[in-house]
Design a protein around this motif. Sequence first.
Motif, short mmCIF file in Angstrom:
data_model
loop_
_atom_site.label_atom_id
_atom_site.label_comp_id
_atom_site.label_asym_id
_atom_site.label_seq_id
_atom_site.Cartn_x
_atom_site.Cartn_y
_atom_site.Cartn_z
N ALA A 248 39.14 -27.23 7.71
CA ALA A 248 38.96 -27.57 6.29
C ALA A 248 39.36 -29.02 6.03
CB ALA A 248 39.77 -26.62 5.42
N ALA A 249 40.47 -29.45 6.63
CA ALA A 249 40.91 -30.83 6.44
C ALA A 249 39.92 -31.80 7.07
CB ALA A 249 42.30 -31.01 7.05
N ALA A 250 39.41 -31.46 8.26
CA ALA A 250 38.43 -32.33 8.92
C ALA A 250 37.14 -32.42 8.10
CB ALA A 250 38.11 -31.80 10.32
N HIS A 251 36.75 -31.33 7.46
CA HIS A 251 35.55 -31.35 6.62
C HIS A 251 35.74 -32.33 5.45
CE1 HIS A 251 31.99 -30.00 4.50
NE2 HIS A 251 32.73 -29.82 3.42
N VAL A 252 36.93 -32.37 4.90
CA VAL A 252 37.21 -33.33 3.82
C VAL A 252 37.01 -34.76 4.32
CG1 VAL A 252 38.98 -34.25 2.28
CG2 VAL A 252 38.77 -31.78 2.61
N ALA A 253 37.51 -35.04 5.53
CA ALA A 253 37.34 -36.38 6.09
C ALA A 253 35.86 -36.72 6.26
CB ALA A 253 38.08 -36.50 7.41
N LEU A 254 35.09 -35.77 6.75
CA LEU A 254 33.67 -36.00 6.97
C LEU A 254 32.92 -36.23 5.66
CD1 LEU A 254 32.84 -33.38 9.75
CD2 LEU A 254 32.50 -35.85 9.90
N SER A 255 33.33 -35.52 4.63
CA SER A 255 32.58 -35.56 3.38
C SER A 255 33.05 -36.63 2.40
CB SER A 255 32.64 -34.19 2.69
OG SER A 255 33.98 -33.83 2.38
N ARG A 256 34.30 -37.08 2.52
CA ARG A 256 34.85 -37.98 1.50
C ARG A 256 35.16 -39.39 1.97
NH1 ARG A 256 38.40 -34.59 -2.89
NH2 ARG A 256 37.14 -32.68 -2.87
N LEU A 257 35.30 -39.61 3.25
CA LEU A 257 35.53 -40.97 3.72
C LEU A 257 34.24 -41.78 3.60
CD1 LEU A 257 37.75 -40.48 6.92
CD2 LEU A 257 38.47 -41.34 4.68
N THR A 258 34.38 -43.02 3.16
CA THR A 258 33.21 -43.88 2.97
C THR A 258 33.39 -45.22 3.69
OG1 THR A 258 34.10 -44.69 0.86
CG2 THR A 258 32.57 -42.83 0.78
N PRO A 259 33.51 -45.20 5.02
CA PRO A 259 33.62 -46.48 5.75
C PRO A 259 32.30 -47.23 5.73
CG PRO A 259 33.35 -44.66 7.27
CD PRO A 259 33.46 -44.05 5.91
N SER A 260 32.31 -48.47 6.21
CA SER A 260 31.08 -49.26 6.25
C SER A 260 30.54 -49.37 7.66
CB SER A 260 31.28 -50.67 5.69
OG SER A 260 32.52 -50.97 5.40
N ASP A 261 29.25 -49.71 7.73
CA ASP A 261 28.64 -50.06 9.02
C ASP A 261 29.02 -51.51 9.35
OD1 ASP A 261 27.04 -47.67 9.33
OD2 ASP A 261 25.80 -48.42 7.72
N ASP A 262 29.22 -51.78 10.62
CA ASP A 262 29.37 -53.17 11.06
C ASP A 262 28.93 -53.27 12.51
OD1 ASP A 262 31.51 -52.29 12.64
OD2 ASP A 262 33.02 -52.89 11.17
N VAL A 263 29.16 -54.40 13.14
CA VAL A 263 28.70 -54.60 14.52
C VAL A 263 29.46 -53.70 15.50
CG1 VAL A 263 27.97 -56.96 14.11
CG2 VAL A 263 30.32 -56.53 14.85
N HIS A 264 30.59 -53.15 15.09
CA HIS A 264 31.40 -52.34 16.00
C HIS A 264 31.04 -50.86 15.96
CE1 HIS A 264 33.87 -55.86 16.66
NE2 HIS A 264 34.10 -55.96 15.37
N ALA A 265 30.65 -50.36 14.79
CA ALA A 265 30.36 -48.93 14.67
C ALA A 265 29.63 -48.66 13.36
CB ALA A 265 31.66 -48.12 14.71
N THR A 266 28.91 -47.55 13.34
CA THR A 266 28.27 -47.11 12.10
C THR A 266 29.27 -46.34 11.25
OG1 THR A 266 27.52 -45.01 13.03
CG2 THR A 266 26.05 -46.93 13.28
N ALA A 267 28.95 -46.19 9.98
CA ALA A 267 29.81 -45.40 9.10
C ALA A 267 29.89 -43.95 9.57
CB ALA A 267 29.28 -45.47 7.67
#
Length: 289
Positions: A248-267
């Motif tokens: 359940a906690a991991a699902h929150v991270a998947l659904s609510r984190l909003t990182p950005s795309d950059d040259v190192h990794a995608t969101a």
Amino acid sequence: MKPTPFDYTAPSTVREAVALLADEEREAKVVAGGQSLIPMLSMRLARPELLVDITRIPELGHLHVDESGHLRIGAAVRQARAAADDAVRDGWPLLAAAIGHIGHPQIRNRGTVCGSLAHHDPAAELPTAALALDARFVITGPRGSRTVTAEDFFVATFSTAVEADELLTEVMFPPLPAHHGWAFEELTRRHGDFATVGVAAVLERDTATGTCRAARLVFCGAGPVPVRLPAAEDALVGSDVDEQALAAAAHVALSRLTPSDDVHATAEYRREGAAHLLVRACTTAWERC
């Protein structure tokens, strides 16, 4: 590349340093370890007219636990010194672990704890650890000193509550509860790189029920500031931190984190990495409770 010309001074008191920073005639920057500022100068991303070296101010070199049980770290304390200190390793092991992920020994031997916090790269380890440990920041300027919470200190990428005429003089960490566990996990391309994404976890066990009483989960590399997820914490509180609660906690991270795309990794890569690290960190933290 070479930096633009600048003057250098090493004041012996905080008052003298603040007066130099408050001088409106020329732009001044604080230098301590220089592990972030010197590369910026060399690439001409920063062009101050004056560098104010604070490492020779005796009152900024303290590292101790005060009478109320708070760990107090002055602005001139090197990261390596803090990580090796017995009081830090015993009372705030998450802080020591986070420092261990910073670059390489040469960097930690020069870089300061407060310097990394004031620089505030959102992929850096120390801002994340500071929020997870509920740190307080003492900022001194021409108008006196003020204390700022970790939630209010980090404003945006490379931006904090410290004004141009102020100096971060100290960071304080409150004592942790007796029955707590911790973990710091991060995903990097190579050892010593900035984190693609990372998480600091602090869990507290209720000795009466055996369940999780409280949790703090904070991510780096997931936004312009360290990101705390109260909803993920709520999924753990009251549980045995079992597979269902972790999912359940991991699902929150998947659904609510909003990182950005950059040259190192995608969101998307960062979100999936964050969810995976959350499960690993919480499992370890719970075992340590």
